[in-house]
Design a protein around this motif. Structure first.
Motif, PDB file in Angstrom:
ATOM      1  N   GLY A   1     -25.145  43.221 -17.309  1.00  0.00           N
ATOM      2  CA  GLY A   1     -23.819  42.810 -16.869  1.00  0.00           C
ATOM      3  C   GLY A   1     -22.697  43.457 -17.656  1.00  0.00           C
ATOM      4  O   GLY A   1     -22.927  44.308 -18.518  1.00  0.00           O
ATOM      5  N   PRO A   2     -21.479  43.029 -17.357  1.00  0.00           N
ATOM      6  CA  PRO A   2     -20.311  43.598 -18.024  1.00  0.00           C
ATOM      7  C   PRO A   2     -20.303  43.302 -19.521  1.00  0.00           C
ATOM      8  O   PRO A   2     -20.950  42.365 -19.987  1.00  0.00           O
ATOM      9  CB  PRO A   2     -19.125  42.903 -17.343  1.00  0.00           C
ATOM     10  CG  PRO A   2     -19.663  42.308 -16.096  1.00  0.00           C
ATOM     11  CD  PRO A   2     -21.113  42.053 -16.336  1.00  0.00           C
TER      12      PRO A   2
ATOM     13  N   GLN B   1     -17.215  46.116 -31.589  1.00  0.00           N
ATOM     14  CA  GLN B   1     -18.299  45.167 -31.404  1.00  0.00           C
ATOM     15  C   GLN B   1     -18.376  44.688 -29.968  1.00  0.00           C
ATOM     16  O   GLN B   1     -17.366  44.292 -29.386  1.00  0.00           O
ATOM     17  CB  GLN B   1     -18.093  43.963 -32.334  1.00  0.00           C
ATOM     18  CG  GLN B   1     -19.194  42.953 -32.250  1.00  0.00           C
ATOM     19  CD  GLN B   1     -19.037  41.862 -33.298  1.00  0.00           C
ATOM     20  OE1 GLN B   1     -18.305  42.003 -34.257  1.00  0.00           O
ATOM     21  NE2 GLN B   1     -19.744  40.763 -33.098  1.00  0.00           N
ATOM     22  N   ALA B   2     -19.586  44.751 -29.418  1.00  0.00           N
ATOM     23  CA  ALA B   2     -19.824  44.190 -28.093  1.00  0.00           C
ATOM     24  C   ALA B   2     -19.736  42.669 -28.190  1.00  0.00           C
ATOM     25  O   ALA B   2     -20.130  42.076 -29.179  1.00  0.00           O
ATOM     26  CB  ALA B   2     -21.206  44.598 -27.590  1.00  0.00           C
ATOM     27  N   THR B   3     -19.187  42.057 -27.138  1.00  0.00           N
ATOM     28  CA  THR B   3     -19.141  40.604 -27.087  1.00  0.00           C
ATOM     29  C   THR B   3     -19.862  40.144 -25.827  1.00  0.00           C
ATOM     30  O   THR B   3     -19.996  40.896 -24.865  1.00  0.00           O
ATOM     31  CB  THR B   3     -17.691  40.074 -27.063  1.00  0.00           C
ATOM     32  OG1 THR B   3     -17.064  40.425 -25.829  1.00  0.00           O
ATOM     33  CG2 THR B   3     -16.877  40.611 -28.237  1.00  0.00           C
ATOM     34  N   ALA B   4     -20.325  38.912 -25.863  1.00  0.00           N
ATOM     35  CA  ALA B   4     -21.004  38.319 -24.714  1.00  0.00           C
ATOM     36  C   ALA B   4     -20.318  36.987 -24.404  1.00  0.00           C
ATOM     37  O   ALA B   4     -20.086  36.184 -25.300  1.00  0.00           O
ATOM     38  CB  ALA B   4     -22.472  38.086 -25.014  1.00  0.00           C
TER      39      ALA B   4
ATOM     40  N   ARG C   1     -29.145  51.146 -30.474  1.00  0.00           N
ATOM     41  CA  ARG C   1     -29.329  49.706 -30.663  1.00  0.00           C
ATOM     42  C   ARG C   1     -28.491  48.920 -29.648  1.00  0.00           C
ATOM     43  O   ARG C   1     -28.956  47.953 -29.056  1.00  0.00           O
ATOM     44  CB  ARG C   1     -28.961  49.313 -32.092  1.00  0.00           C
ATOM     45  CG  ARG C   1     -29.372  47.883 -32.421  1.00  0.00           C
ATOM     46  CD  ARG C   1     -29.056  47.476 -33.843  1.00  0.00           C
ATOM     47  NE  ARG C   1     -27.654  47.081 -33.889  1.00  0.00           N
ATOM     48  CZ  ARG C   1     -26.707  47.668 -34.597  1.00  0.00           C
ATOM     49  NH1 ARG C   1     -27.004  48.695 -35.365  1.00  0.00           N
ATOM     50  NH2 ARG C   1     -25.467  47.243 -34.569  1.00  0.00           N
ATOM     51  N   PHE C   2     -27.257  49.367 -29.439  1.00  0.00           N
ATOM     52  CA  PHE C   2     -26.334  48.761 -28.481  1.00  0.00           C
ATOM     53  C   PHE C   2     -26.970  48.712 -27.090  1.00  0.00           C
ATOM     54  O   PHE C   2     -26.918  47.697 -26.396  1.00  0.00           O
ATOM     55  CB  PHE C   2     -25.049  49.598 -28.498  1.00  0.00           C
ATOM     56  CG  PHE C   2     -24.035  49.314 -27.444  1.00  0.00           C
ATOM     57  CD1 PHE C   2     -23.216  48.194 -27.520  1.00  0.00           C
ATOM     58  CD2 PHE C   2     -23.838  50.201 -26.387  1.00  0.00           C
ATOM     59  CE1 PHE C   2     -22.236  47.955 -26.558  1.00  0.00           C
ATOM     60  CE2 PHE C   2     -22.866  49.972 -25.431  1.00  0.00           C
ATOM     61  CZ  PHE C   2     -22.065  48.840 -25.511  1.00  0.00           C
TER      62      PHE C   2
ATOM     63  N   SER D   1     -20.742  47.823 -17.771  1.00  0.00           N
ATOM     64  CA  SER D   1     -22.036  47.651 -18.441  1.00  0.00           C
ATOM     65  C   SER D   1     -22.030  48.427 -19.750  1.00  0.00           C
ATOM     66  O   SER D   1     -21.162  49.279 -19.984  1.00  0.00           O
ATOM     67  CB  SER D   1     -23.178  48.169 -17.553  1.00  0.00           C
ATOM     68  OG  SER D   1     -23.093  49.579 -17.420  1.00  0.00           O
ATOM     69  N   ARG D   2     -23.003  48.153 -20.564  1.00  0.00           N
ATOM     70  CA  ARG D   2     -23.156  48.913 -21.813  1.00  0.00           C
ATOM     71  C   ARG D   2     -23.490  50.367 -21.499  1.00  0.00           C
ATOM     72  O   ARG D   2     -23.049  51.274 -22.190  1.00  0.00           O
ATOM     73  CB  ARG D   2     -24.241  48.286 -22.692  1.00  0.00           C
ATOM     74  CG  ARG D   2     -23.826  46.954 -23.277  1.00  0.00           C
ATOM     75  CD  ARG D   2     -24.892  46.420 -24.212  1.00  0.00           C
ATOM     76  NE  ARG D   2     -24.490  45.117 -24.734  1.00  0.00           N
ATOM     77  CZ  ARG D   2     -24.850  44.661 -25.928  1.00  0.00           C
ATOM     78  NH1 ARG D   2     -25.630  45.377 -26.712  1.00  0.00           N
ATOM     79  NH2 ARG D   2     -24.452  43.471 -26.326  1.00  0.00           N
ATOM     80  N   GLU D   3     -24.298  50.572 -20.461  1.00  0.00           N
ATOM     81  CA  GLU D   3     -24.663  51.939 -20.067  1.00  0.00           C
ATOM     82  C   GLU D   3     -23.424  52.744 -19.695  1.00  0.00           C
ATOM     83  O   GLU D   3     -23.288  53.918 -20.062  1.00  0.00           O
ATOM     84  CB  GLU D   3     -25.664  51.915 -18.910  1.00  0.00           C
ATOM     85  CG  GLU D   3     -26.109  53.290 -18.456  1.00  0.00           C
ATOM     86  CD  GLU D   3     -26.852  54.078 -19.528  1.00  0.00           C
ATOM     87  OE1 GLU D   3     -26.637  55.307 -19.607  1.00  0.00           O
ATOM     88  OE2 GLU D   3     -27.632  53.496 -20.289  1.00  0.00           O
ATOM     89  N   VAL D   4     -22.495  52.130 -18.985  1.00  0.00           N
ATOM     90  CA  VAL D   4     -21.246  52.810 -18.608  1.00  0.00           C
ATOM     91  C   VAL D   4     -20.456  53.176 -19.861  1.00  0.00           C
ATOM     92  O   VAL D   4     -19.907  54.272 -19.955  1.00  0.00           O
ATOM     93  CB  VAL D   4     -20.412  51.936 -17.637  1.00  0.00           C
ATOM     94  CG1 VAL D   4     -18.988  52.451 -17.507  1.00  0.00           C
ATOM     95  CG2 VAL D   4     -21.081  51.895 -16.278  1.00  0.00           C
TER      96      VAL D   4
END
Length: 122
Positions: free
Chosen positions: A20-21, A115-118, A12-13, A85-88
């Protein structure tokens, strides 16, 4: 309580990746004596694994006075880590060197938020 990412969560992430970062927010609650185990994990990850992936710790601090939190919901530590990046991030989590030390994090914690932040605005 959950402390480690799951395969479904990582899918999902990655699927919700805006590009981007990404700065990952970590809220940590330690089990008794867990700070020592987390320090072992942090040392290896911070010195060898994060640099390999171009990631960096932006902030690490101990929890202090909670102004707004229900009883028992205070966090022991807060960590912000920036990844290219999320992939990294996903690649790092799958790295055998990371996997070899991840158990120190799991053993250290009773509860966590990852938790990812934007970034908002500029």
């Amino acid at each position: 309580m959950a402390v480690d990412p799951t395969g479904a969560g990582l899918k999902r992430f990655l699927a919700e990746d805006p590009g981007g970062p990404v700065v990952m927010l970590n809220l940590l609650r330690f089990r008794e004596g867990g700070e020592k185990s987390y320090a072992r994990y942090s040392k290896v990850v911070g010195e060898t694994i994060l640099p390999r992936y171009g990631a960096e710790v932006l902030y690490y601090g101990k929890g202090s006075t909670a102004l707004v939190a229900e009883d028992g919901r205070e966090w022991d530590a807060v960590l912000l880590v920036r990844y290219p990046s999320r992939e990294v991030f996903a690649q790092m989590v799958a790295d055998p060197d990371f996997q070899a030390v991840a158990h120190f994090r799991t053993e250290a914690l009773t509860d966590a938020v990852l938790q990812a932040t934007a970034q908002v605005g500029g």
